[in-house]
Design a protein around this motif. Structure first.
Motif, PDB file in Angstrom:
ATOM      1  N   SER A 100       0.799  -1.215   0.000  1.00 43.05           N
ATOM      2  CA  SER A 100       0.000   0.000   0.000  1.00 43.05           C
ATOM      3  C   SER A 100       0.841   1.279   0.000  1.00 43.05           C
ATOM      4  N   GLU A 101       2.008   1.252   0.596  1.00 42.06           N
ATOM      5  CA  GLU A 101       2.859   2.449   0.580  1.00 42.06           C
ATOM      6  C   GLU A 101       3.311   2.761  -0.849  1.00 42.06           C
TER       7      GLU A 101
ATOM      8  N   GLU B  83       0.383   4.275  -2.721  1.00 39.95           N
ATOM      9  CA  GLU B  83       0.217   5.701  -2.399  1.00 39.95           C
ATOM     10  C   GLU B  83       1.259   6.535  -3.150  1.00 39.95           C
ATOM     11  N   GLU B  84       2.499   6.086  -3.170  1.00 45.60           N
ATOM     12  CA  GLU B  84       3.559   6.807  -3.888  1.00 45.60           C
ATOM     13  C   GLU B  84       3.236   6.899  -5.375  1.00 45.60           C
TER      14      GLU B  84
ATOM     15  N   GLU C  82       0.501   9.551  -5.799  1.00 41.76           N
ATOM     16  CA  GLU C  82       1.023  10.912  -5.630  1.00 41.76           C
ATOM     17  C   GLU C  82       1.821  11.344  -6.865  1.00 41.76           C
TER      18      GLU C  82
ATOM     19  N   VAL D 177      -4.901  11.732  -3.123  1.00 44.32           N
ATOM     20  CA  VAL D 177      -4.668  10.287  -3.164  1.00 44.32           C
ATOM     21  C   VAL D 177      -4.917   9.711  -1.777  1.00 44.32           C
TER      22      VAL D 177
ATOM     23  N   PRO E  87      -4.326   7.808   1.525  1.00 43.97           N
ATOM     24  CA  PRO E  87      -3.074   7.395   2.181  1.00 43.97           C
ATOM     25  C   PRO E  87      -2.978   5.872   2.247  1.00 43.97           C
ATOM     26  N   HIS E  88      -1.777   5.387   2.397  1.00 38.19           N
ATOM     27  CA  HIS E  88      -1.530   3.947   2.346  1.00 38.19           C
ATOM     28  C   HIS E  88      -2.342   3.173   3.377  1.00 38.19           C
TER      29      HIS E  88
ATOM     30  N   ILE F  90      -5.834   2.787   1.943  1.00 36.84           N
ATOM     31  CA  ILE F  90      -5.819   1.810   0.849  1.00 36.84           C
ATOM     32  C   ILE F  90      -5.815   0.404   1.431  1.00 36.84           C
TER      33      ILE F  90
END
Length: 102
Positions: free
Chosen positions: A54-55, A58-59, A62, A78, A80-81, A84
């Motif tokens: 998920s991180e 998110e990246e 973005e 977006v 956030p992780h 998500i």
């Protein structure tokens, strides 16, 4: 290639029809800051781009927010992780499995 796949998945079918119409949003109405289809859009496109986790999703979101806004407004930016991950983990996983005729 990724853009074409996302376009086919999310733009060619209204949210009320097609494969994703079978999804039920597991969240309580007051907790829906990010629309389910936007979370799915970021998730699927990020995964098609090779994102793992998920991180990374998110990246991806973005970094490609302007492009993603061609498909949906992303009025709150977006997700956030943690959002998500929380939403995706609560969806019925069988919806993502191939179906006959799909």
């Amino acid at each position: 290639m990724i853009a074409r796949n996302c376009l086919r998945i999310f733009s060619c079918q209204p949210a009320s029809s097609g494969h994703f119409s079978l999804l039920r949003d597991p969240r309580v109405e007051r907790h829906k800051r990010y629309p389910l289809m936007e979370i799915l859009l970021v998730t699927v496109c990020a995964m098609l781009s090779g994102a793992e986790g998920s991180e990374a999703m998110e990246e991806f979101g973005e970094a490609r927010l302007d492009w993603l806004r061609k498909f949906s407004p992303f009025a709150n930016g977006v997700p956030p992780h943690d959002r998500i991950a929380a939403v995706i983990s609560r969806l019925n996983p069988t919806i993502f499995q191939p179906r006959n005729g799909s």
